[in-house]
Design a protein around this motif. Structure first.
Motif, PDB file in Angstrom:
ATOM      1  N   LEU A  30      -1.594   7.273   4.487  1.00 23.59           N
ATOM      2  CA  LEU A  30      -0.202   7.088   4.091  1.00 23.59           C
ATOM      3  C   LEU A  30      -0.037   6.188   2.867  1.00 23.59           C
ATOM      4  O   LEU A  30       0.875   6.388   2.057  1.00 23.59           O
ATOM      5  CB  LEU A  30       0.605   6.508   5.254  1.00 23.59           C
ATOM      6  CG  LEU A  30       0.669   7.386   6.511  1.00 23.59           C
ATOM      7  CD1 LEU A  30       1.431   6.665   7.614  1.00 23.59           C
ATOM      8  CD2 LEU A  30       1.303   8.734   6.206  1.00 23.59           C
ATOM      9  N   LEU A  31      -0.909   5.166   2.741  1.00 24.20           N
ATOM     10  CA  LEU A  31      -0.718   4.197   1.666  1.00 24.20           C
ATOM     11  C   LEU A  31      -1.736   4.316   0.536  1.00 24.20           C
ATOM     12  O   LEU A  31      -1.419   4.004  -0.613  1.00 24.20           O
ATOM     13  CB  LEU A  31      -0.782   2.765   2.231  1.00 24.20           C
ATOM     14  CG  LEU A  31       0.295   2.386   3.247  1.00 24.20           C
ATOM     15  CD1 LEU A  31       0.125   0.935   3.667  1.00 24.20           C
ATOM     16  CD2 LEU A  31       1.689   2.617   2.672  1.00 24.20           C
ATOM     17  N   THR A  32      -2.958   4.743   0.850  1.00 24.97           N
ATOM     18  CA  THR A  32      -4.016   4.740  -0.159  1.00 24.97           C
ATOM     19  C   THR A  32      -4.204   6.091  -0.815  1.00 24.97           C
ATOM     20  O   THR A  32      -4.250   6.210  -2.039  1.00 24.97           O
ATOM     21  CB  THR A  32      -5.351   4.282   0.481  1.00 24.97           C
ATOM     22  OG1 THR A  32      -5.157   3.009   1.100  1.00 24.97           O
ATOM     23  CG2 THR A  32      -6.443   4.177  -0.567  1.00 24.97           C
ATOM     24  N   LEU A  33      -4.317   7.130  -0.014  1.00 18.63           N
ATOM     25  CA  LEU A  33      -4.646   8.458  -0.535  1.00 18.63           C
ATOM     26  C   LEU A  33      -3.645   8.981  -1.557  1.00 18.63           C
ATOM     27  O   LEU A  33      -4.045   9.615  -2.548  1.00 18.63           O
ATOM     28  CB  LEU A  33      -4.795   9.438   0.635  1.00 18.63           C
ATOM     29  CG  LEU A  33      -5.549  10.746   0.347  1.00 18.63           C
ATOM     30  CD1 LEU A  33      -6.961  10.470  -0.140  1.00 18.63           C
ATOM     31  CD2 LEU A  33      -5.569  11.622   1.596  1.00 18.63           C
ATOM     32  N   PRO A  34      -2.332   8.761  -1.374  1.00 20.06           N
ATOM     33  CA  PRO A  34      -1.386   9.345  -2.338  1.00 20.06           C
ATOM     34  C   PRO A  34      -1.381   8.662  -3.714  1.00 20.06           C
ATOM     35  O   PRO A  34      -0.747   9.166  -4.642  1.00 20.06           O
ATOM     36  CB  PRO A  34      -0.019   9.145  -1.652  1.00 20.06           C
ATOM     37  CG  PRO A  34      -0.330   8.859  -0.224  1.00 20.06           C
ATOM     38  CD  PRO A  34      -1.639   8.156  -0.237  1.00 20.06           C
ATOM     39  N   LEU A  35      -2.055   7.518  -3.884  1.00 21.69           N
ATOM     40  CA  LEU A  35      -1.940   6.730  -5.110  1.00 21.69           C
ATOM     41  C   LEU A  35      -2.905   7.196  -6.189  1.00 21.69           C
ATOM     42  O   LEU A  35      -4.006   7.675  -5.890  1.00 21.69           O
ATOM     43  CB  LEU A  35      -2.200   5.251  -4.801  1.00 21.69           C
ATOM     44  CG  LEU A  35      -1.302   4.596  -3.741  1.00 21.69           C
ATOM     45  CD1 LEU A  35      -1.656   3.124  -3.590  1.00 21.69           C
ATOM     46  CD2 LEU A  35       0.173   4.768  -4.086  1.00 21.69           C
ATOM     47  N   ASN A  36      -2.496   7.019  -7.436  1.00 25.36           N
ATOM     48  CA  ASN A  36      -3.411   7.262  -8.546  1.00 25.36           C
ATOM     49  C   ASN A  36      -4.260   6.014  -8.783  1.00 25.36           C
ATOM     50  O   ASN A  36      -4.074   4.987  -8.115  1.00 25.36           O
ATOM     51  CB  ASN A  36      -2.650   7.661  -9.822  1.00 25.36           C
ATOM     52  CG  ASN A  36      -1.658   6.586 -10.267  1.00 25.36           C
ATOM     53  OD1 ASN A  36      -1.918   5.392 -10.174  1.00 25.36           O
ATOM     54  ND2 ASN A  36      -0.498   7.025 -10.775  1.00 25.36           N
ATOM     55  N   ASP A  37      -5.181   6.083  -9.723  1.00 21.54           N
ATOM     56  CA  ASP A  37      -6.133   4.986  -9.916  1.00 21.54           C
ATOM     57  C   ASP A  37      -5.437   3.670 -10.250  1.00 21.54           C
ATOM     58  O   ASP A  37      -5.810   2.613  -9.721  1.00 21.54           O
ATOM     59  CB  ASP A  37      -7.130   5.342 -11.023  1.00 21.54           C
ATOM     60  CG  ASP A  37      -8.111   6.418 -10.594  1.00 21.54           C
ATOM     61  OD1 ASP A  37      -8.170   6.692  -9.382  1.00 21.54           O
ATOM     62  OD2 ASP A  37      -8.813   6.982 -11.458  1.00 21.54           O
ATOM     63  N   ARG A  38      -4.461   3.702 -11.122  1.00 21.47           N
ATOM     64  CA  ARG A  38      -3.776   2.462 -11.503  1.00 21.47           C
ATOM     65  C   ARG A  38      -3.030   1.859 -10.320  1.00 21.47           C
ATOM     66  O   ARG A  38      -3.041   0.640 -10.105  1.00 21.47           O
ATOM     67  CB  ARG A  38      -2.806   2.733 -12.659  1.00 21.47           C
ATOM     68  CG  ARG A  38      -2.297   1.462 -13.318  1.00 21.47           C
ATOM     69  CD  ARG A  38      -1.528   1.759 -14.580  1.00 21.47           C
ATOM     70  NE  ARG A  38      -0.193   2.264 -14.277  1.00 21.47           N
ATOM     71  CZ  ARG A  38       0.738   2.518 -15.195  1.00 21.47           C
ATOM     72  NH1 ARG A  38       0.454   2.335 -16.473  1.00 21.47           N
ATOM     73  NH2 ARG A  38       1.932   2.969 -14.859  1.00 21.47           N
ATOM     74  N   GLN A  39      -2.397   2.710  -9.527  1.00 20.91           N
ATOM     75  CA  GLN A  39      -1.685   2.220  -8.344  1.00 20.91           C
ATOM     76  C   GLN A  39      -2.646   1.662  -7.301  1.00 20.91           C
ATOM     77  O   GLN A  39      -2.344   0.682  -6.622  1.00 20.91           O
ATOM     78  CB  GLN A  39      -0.845   3.359  -7.752  1.00 20.91           C
ATOM     79  CG  GLN A  39       0.321   3.790  -8.627  1.00 20.91           C
ATOM     80  CD  GLN A  39       0.968   5.072  -8.127  1.00 20.91           C
ATOM     81  OE1 GLN A  39       0.281   5.972  -7.594  1.00 20.91           O
ATOM     82  NE2 GLN A  39       2.275   5.184  -8.298  1.00 20.91           N
ATOM     83  N   LEU A  40      -3.827   2.300  -7.175  1.00 21.98           N
ATOM     84  CA  LEU A  40      -4.837   1.796  -6.239  1.00 21.98           C
ATOM     85  C   LEU A  40      -5.301   0.400  -6.631  1.00 21.98           C
ATOM     86  O   LEU A  40      -5.446  -0.481  -5.779  1.00 21.98           O
ATOM     87  CB  LEU A  40      -6.039   2.748  -6.200  1.00 21.98           C
ATOM     88  CG  LEU A  40      -5.923   3.971  -5.310  1.00 21.98           C
ATOM     89  CD1 LEU A  40      -7.147   4.859  -5.484  1.00 21.98           C
ATOM     90  CD2 LEU A  40      -5.757   3.573  -3.851  1.00 21.98           C
TER      91      LEU A  40
END
Length: 244
Positions: A30-40
């Motif tokens: 829910l929190l990690t997988l949907p993010l792009n590299d910068r958001q991660l």
């Protein structure tokens, strides 16, 4: 060399172990997988443990973040193998406190050995190393099925837990010593700290059970019969019998 299961799963449903696995998986999906590299990077910087500017709450939140699918799956498999028996022995709430405490100690040791690092630490492996340390103390002779890949042929052998865990710990020590100050991508000293904290933290239960008398009583296994597993084949190709 990859552990896949033990021969003495707990008799009771390990609700805390299952909940920890569920929370880790949910956070990843829910929190990690949907993010792009910068958001991660922003997520890990905010909620992971960055030794150069660590905050107290980060020690807890970092345990529920993972850097990728394999990081998550590996940690959750190890937690499932070793956590259920420890939870059954300690009880649900003491086991949860033990898990979180050893995770905090593990992360603290990583901070000590990585002063000034700006690389965030994430993952449950420090806490799971604590569970492994506790398992070693209570159940050193429990059989662990270990998968070996020899060239391309998979083979599974049951090996006593003390051998599996001793080899794992030795590898952490060697790698940790060789990579001090190098900014290595694996937090070996968190593993070492968690494992030692787990051994020490399990001593009250070990002493309560009679220390060495506990090993004599159980022969170093969890105190219930082995599970009956079907034979594991090294190939998925069915055997075709000759017609008579």
């Amino acid at each position: 060399m990859f552990p896949i299961r033990d021969h003495n799963p707990s008799r009771k449903t390990p609700w805390v172990t299952l909940t920890l696995i569920g929370v880790n998986v949910a956070v990843f999906l829910l929190l990690t997988l949907p993010l792009n590299d910068r958001q991660l990077i922003a997520l890990y910087t905010e909620y992971g443990v960055t030794p150069a500017r660590v905050e107290a709450l980060d020690y807890i939140t970092a345990m529920f973040l993972h850097g990728g699918v394999m990081h998550l799956l590996g940690n959750m498999l190890f937690l499932w193998i070793y956590g259920d028996n420890l939870e059954e022995e300690m009880g649900p709430l003491p086991f949860l406190a033990f898990y979180l405490a050893t995770g905090v100690v593990a992360t603290w040791l990583h901070v000590v050995f990585s002063p000034g690092s700006t690389v965030p630490l994430v993952g449950a492996s420090g806490a799971i190393a604590g569970v492994m340390g506790g398992y070693l103390l209570l159940y050193p002779k429990a059989k662990i099925d270990v998968l070996f890949i020899i060239v391309i042929i998979p083979k599974i052998w049951p090996i006593p837990a003390w051998i599996v865990l001793a080899i794992w710990f030795a590898l952490q020590l060697v790698n940790g010593t060789m990579t001090v100050g190098s900014g290595a991508g694996v937090a070996y000293w968190a593993h070492i700290g968690g494992f030692v904290a787990g051994l020490i933290g399990t001593l009250p239960w070990f002493l309560k059970e009679g220390a060495a008398r506990w090993w004599q009583k159980t022969d170093g296994h969890p105190p219930h019969p082995d599970a009956e597993y079907g034979r594991l084949s090294s190939t998925s190709i069915p055997t075709v019998r000759r017609r008579k």
